[in-house]
Design a protein around this motif. Structure first.
Motif, PDB file in Angstrom:
ATOM      1  N   ASP A   1       0.826  -1.208   0.000  1.00 11.95           N
ATOM      2  CA  ASP A   1       0.000   0.000   0.000  1.00 11.95           C
ATOM      3  C   ASP A   1       0.859   1.256   0.000  1.00 11.95           C
ATOM      4  OD1 ASP A   1      -2.296  -1.542   0.039  1.00 11.95           O
ATOM      5  OD2 ASP A   1      -2.731  -1.191   2.169  1.00 11.95           O
ATOM      6  N   ARG A   2       1.889   1.242   0.798  1.00 13.70           N
ATOM      7  CA  ARG A   2       2.782   2.419   0.888  1.00 13.70           C
ATOM      8  C   ARG A   2       3.539   2.604  -0.422  1.00 13.70           C
ATOM      9  NH1 ARG A   2       3.029   7.133   2.440  1.00 13.70           N
ATOM     10  NH2 ARG A   2       4.917   7.851   3.438  1.00 13.70           N
ATOM     11  N   ALA A   3       3.981   1.525  -1.021  1.00 12.46           N
ATOM     12  CA  ALA A   3       4.693   1.617  -2.293  1.00 12.46           C
ATOM     13  C   ALA A   3       3.786   2.195  -3.381  1.00 12.46           C
ATOM     14  CB  ALA A   3       5.226   0.249  -2.714  1.00 12.46           C
ATOM     15  N   VAL A   4       2.507   1.819  -3.381  1.00 16.40           N
ATOM     16  CA  VAL A   4       1.564   2.360  -4.364  1.00 16.40           C
ATOM     17  C   VAL A   4       1.414   3.860  -4.171  1.00 16.40           C
ATOM     18  CG1 VAL A   4      -0.874   2.363  -5.073  1.00 16.40           C
ATOM     19  CG2 VAL A   4       0.334   0.205  -4.770  1.00 16.40           C
ATOM     20  N   GLU A   5       1.386   4.313  -2.925  1.00 20.98           N
ATOM     21  CA  GLU A   5       1.304   5.752  -2.678  1.00 20.98           C
ATOM     22  C   GLU A   5       2.527   6.475  -3.252  1.00 20.98           C
ATOM     23  OE1 GLU A   5      -1.358   5.782   1.405  1.00 20.98           O
ATOM     24  OE2 GLU A   5       0.762   6.269   1.529  1.00 20.98           O
ATOM     25  N   PHE A   6       3.698   5.886  -3.069  1.00 21.46           N
ATOM     26  CA  PHE A   6       4.906   6.504  -3.623  1.00 21.46           C
ATOM     27  C   PHE A   6       4.890   6.476  -5.149  1.00 21.46           C
ATOM     28  CE2 PHE A   6       6.605   6.126   0.681  1.00 21.46           C
ATOM     29  CZ  PHE A   6       7.239   7.356   0.801  1.00 21.46           C
ATOM     30  N   GLN A   7       4.366   5.398  -5.736  1.00 19.30           N
ATOM     31  CA  GLN A   7       4.223   5.354  -7.198  1.00 19.30           C
ATOM     32  C   GLN A   7       3.327   6.496  -7.667  1.00 19.30           C
ATOM     33  OE1 GLN A   7       2.641   1.315  -7.772  1.00 19.30           O
ATOM     34  NE2 GLN A   7       4.300   0.991  -9.225  1.00 19.30           N
ATOM     35  N   ALA A   8       2.211   6.690  -6.980  1.00 19.43           N
ATOM     36  CA  ALA A   8       1.264   7.734  -7.364  1.00 19.43           C
ATOM     37  C   ALA A   8       1.895   9.120  -7.253  1.00 19.43           C
ATOM     38  CB  ALA A   8       0.007   7.643  -6.501  1.00 19.43           C
ATOM     39  N   MET A   9       2.628   9.358  -6.179  1.00 22.65           N
ATOM     40  CA  MET A   9       3.267  10.672  -6.025  1.00 22.65           C
ATOM     41  C   MET A   9       4.332  10.889  -7.090  1.00 22.65           C
ATOM     42  SD  MET A   9       3.343  11.309  -1.896  1.00 22.65           S
ATOM     43  CE  MET A   9       4.160   9.787  -1.457  1.00 22.65           C
ATOM     44  N   ALA A  10       5.087   9.853  -7.401  1.00 21.10           N
ATOM     45  CA  ALA A  10       6.097   9.970  -8.456  1.00 21.10           C
ATOM     46  C   ALA A  10       5.436  10.239  -9.801  1.00 21.10           C
ATOM     47  CB  ALA A  10       6.954   8.711  -8.522  1.00 21.10           C
ATOM     48  N   ALA A  11       4.339   9.543 -10.082  1.00 19.17           N
ATOM     49  CA  ALA A  11       3.620   9.748 -11.340  1.00 19.17           C
ATOM     50  C   ALA A  11       3.110  11.182 -11.431  1.00 19.17           C
ATOM     51  CB  ALA A  11       2.463   8.756 -11.466  1.00 19.17           C
ATOM     52  N   ALA A  12       2.572  11.691 -10.323  1.00 18.40           N
ATOM     53  CA  ALA A  12       2.078  13.064 -10.317  1.00 18.40           C
ATOM     54  C   ALA A  12       3.208  14.062 -10.546  1.00 18.40           C
ATOM     55  CB  ALA A  12       1.374  13.358  -8.996  1.00 18.40           C
ATOM     56  N   GLN A  13       4.353  13.808  -9.943  1.00 18.96           N
ATOM     57  CA  GLN A  13       5.497  14.709 -10.134  1.00 18.96           C
ATOM     58  C   GLN A  13       5.993  14.659 -11.577  1.00 18.96           C
ATOM     59  OE1 GLN A  13       8.194  13.344  -7.127  1.00 18.96           O
ATOM     60  NE2 GLN A  13       7.099  14.394  -5.481  1.00 18.96           N
TER      61      GLN A  13
ATOM     62  N   VAL B   1      -1.890   9.493 -11.440  1.00 24.86           N
ATOM     63  CA  VAL B   1      -1.429  10.885 -11.404  1.00 24.86           C
ATOM     64  C   VAL B   1      -2.381  11.706 -10.533  1.00 24.86           C
ATOM     65  CG1 VAL B   1      -1.149  12.985 -12.787  1.00 24.86           C
ATOM     66  CG2 VAL B   1      -0.158  10.822 -13.580  1.00 24.86           C
ATOM     67  N   GLU B   2      -3.663  11.527 -10.739  1.00 23.43           N
ATOM     68  CA  GLU B   2      -4.659  12.258  -9.949  1.00 23.43           C
ATOM     69  C   GLU B   2      -4.558  11.876  -8.470  1.00 23.43           C
ATOM     70  OE1 GLU B   2      -9.483  12.417  -9.387  1.00 23.43           O
ATOM     71  OE2 GLU B   2      -8.698  11.866 -11.355  1.00 23.43           O
ATOM     72  N   PHE B   3      -4.420  10.586  -8.192  1.00 24.90           N
ATOM     73  CA  PHE B   3      -4.290  10.107  -6.821  1.00 24.90           C
ATOM     74  C   PHE B   3      -3.028  10.689  -6.175  1.00 24.90           C
ATOM     75  CE2 PHE B   3      -3.022   6.427  -3.947  1.00 24.90           C
ATOM     76  CZ  PHE B   3      -3.865   6.797  -2.922  1.00 24.90           C
ATOM     77  N   GLY B   4      -1.937  10.719  -6.911  1.00 27.00           N
ATOM     78  CA  GLY B   4      -0.696  11.287  -6.396  1.00 27.00           C
ATOM     79  C   GLY B   4      -0.833  12.762  -6.095  1.00 27.00           C
ATOM     80  N   ARG B   5      -1.515  13.489  -6.949  1.00 27.89           N
ATOM     81  CA  ARG B   5      -1.756  14.917  -6.690  1.00 27.89           C
ATOM     82  C   ARG B   5      -2.573  15.094  -5.417  1.00 27.89           C
ATOM     83  NH1 ARG B   5      -2.944  16.258 -12.981  1.00 27.89           N
ATOM     84  NH2 ARG B   5      -0.764  16.596 -13.581  1.00 27.89           N
ATOM     85  N   ASP B   6      -3.599  14.250  -5.269  1.00 28.00           N
ATOM     86  CA  ASP B   6      -4.414  14.309  -4.057  1.00 28.00           C
ATOM     87  C   ASP B   6      -3.585  13.999  -2.814  1.00 28.00           C
ATOM     88  OD1 ASP B   6      -6.627  14.902  -5.625  1.00 28.00           O
ATOM     89  OD2 ASP B   6      -7.523  12.900  -5.454  1.00 28.00           O
ATOM     90  N   LEU B   7      -2.720  13.014  -2.895  1.00 21.19           N
ATOM     91  CA  LEU B   7      -1.852  12.674  -1.764  1.00 21.19           C
ATOM     92  C   LEU B   7      -0.950  13.852  -1.406  1.00 21.19           C
ATOM     93  CD1 LEU B   7      -0.766   9.020  -2.606  1.00 21.19           C
ATOM     94  CD2 LEU B   7      -2.072   9.741  -0.605  1.00 21.19           C
ATOM     95  N   MET B   8      -0.344  14.447  -2.406  1.00 18.59           N
ATOM     96  CA  MET B   8       0.581  15.554  -2.145  1.00 18.59           C
ATOM     97  C   MET B   8      -0.139  16.796  -1.628  1.00 18.59           C
ATOM     98  SD  MET B   8       3.523  15.111  -5.069  1.00 18.59           S
ATOM     99  CE  MET B   8       2.443  15.396  -6.443  1.00 18.59           C
ATOM    100  N   ASN B   9      -1.400  16.939  -1.988  1.00 20.99           N
ATOM    101  CA  ASN B   9      -2.187  18.082  -1.510  1.00 20.99           C
ATOM    102  C   ASN B   9      -2.902  17.772  -0.204  1.00 20.99           C
ATOM    103  OD1 ASN B   9      -1.528  19.666  -3.737  1.00 20.99           O
ATOM    104  ND2 ASN B   9      -3.237  18.866  -4.928  1.00 20.99           N
ATOM    105  N   GLY B  10      -2.816  16.515   0.242  1.00 21.01           N
ATOM    106  CA  GLY B  10      -3.478  16.114   1.471  1.00 21.01           C
ATOM    107  C   GLY B  10      -4.974  15.951   1.328  1.00 21.01           C
ATOM    108  N   THR B  11      -5.449  15.713   0.107  1.00 23.60           N
ATOM    109  CA  THR B  11      -6.890  15.594  -0.128  1.00 23.60           C
ATOM    110  C   THR B  11      -7.288  14.196  -0.571  1.00 23.60           C
ATOM    111  OG1 THR B  11      -6.637  16.346  -2.408  1.00 23.60           O
ATOM    112  CG2 THR B  11      -7.130  18.025  -0.745  1.00 23.60           C
ATOM    113  N   ALA B  12      -6.500  13.192  -0.267  1.00 19.78           N
ATOM    114  CA  ALA B  12      -6.783  11.825  -0.727  1.00 19.78           C
ATOM    115  C   ALA B  12      -7.619  11.046   0.270  1.00 19.78           C
ATOM    116  CB  ALA B  12      -5.481  11.086  -1.003  1.00 19.78           C
ATOM    117  N   GLU B  13      -8.298  11.711   1.181  1.00 19.14           N
ATOM    118  CA  GLU B  13      -9.131  11.030   2.181  1.00 19.14           C
ATOM    119  C   GLU B  13     -10.202  10.194   1.494  1.00 19.14           C
ATOM    120  OE1 GLU B  13      -8.402  11.161   5.401  1.00 19.14           O
ATOM    121  OE2 GLU B  13      -6.796  12.549   4.973  1.00 19.14           O
ATOM    122  N   GLY B  14     -10.460   9.034   2.065  1.00 23.54           N
ATOM    123  CA  GLY B  14     -11.549   8.206   1.580  1.00 23.54           C
ATOM    124  C   GLY B  14     -11.204   7.284   0.431  1.00 23.54           C
TER     125      GLY B  14
END
Length: 122
Positions: free
Chosen positions: A60-72, A102-115
């Protein structure tokens, strides 16, 4: 089942440690984190369950890092930004999934990925 990944303001639960195995032991296909040496089925179930939770939490944590990298990588402010198709090719995803990541990563970086769970960016 793995616990949901906590958000920035929640403390992270620590799963069982994933210890690296020596190369000579890891090359043995019958050897897996020393589980084969546990004779007591209760202890085996407990340790295997710990490992299951740890692997799920790590995935799960690795997927979050993938998403943030994709967004960047897709950030339009980057002179070398990548398209969703480029990101999909590098990560071996479909283009549609890359767009969602990419969208999920943007949400994570903005702190809006709740839910939304990290394994399901859609």
């Amino acid at each position: 089942m793995a616990e949901p990944t906590p958000r920035r303001n929640e403390p992270r639960l620590r799963p069982a440690p994933l210890l690296f195995e020596p190369a000579e032991v890891a090359s043995d296909p019958e050897h897996f984190f020393d589980l084969e040496s546990i004779d007591d089925p209760r202890a085996l179930l407990a340790r295997a369950t710990e490992l299951t939770h740890a692997f799920r939490a790590a995935a799960d944590r690795a997927v979050e890092f993938q998403a943030m990298a994709a967004a960047q990588l897709a950030d339009p402010r980057r002179f070398d930004r990548l398209t969703a198709a480029d990101i999909a090719e590098r990560a071996e995803w479909t283009e549609d999934y890359a767009k969602k990541m990419v969208e999920f990563g943007r949400d994570l970086m903005n702190g809006t990925a709740e839910g939304r769970g990290p394994a399901d960016p859609a």
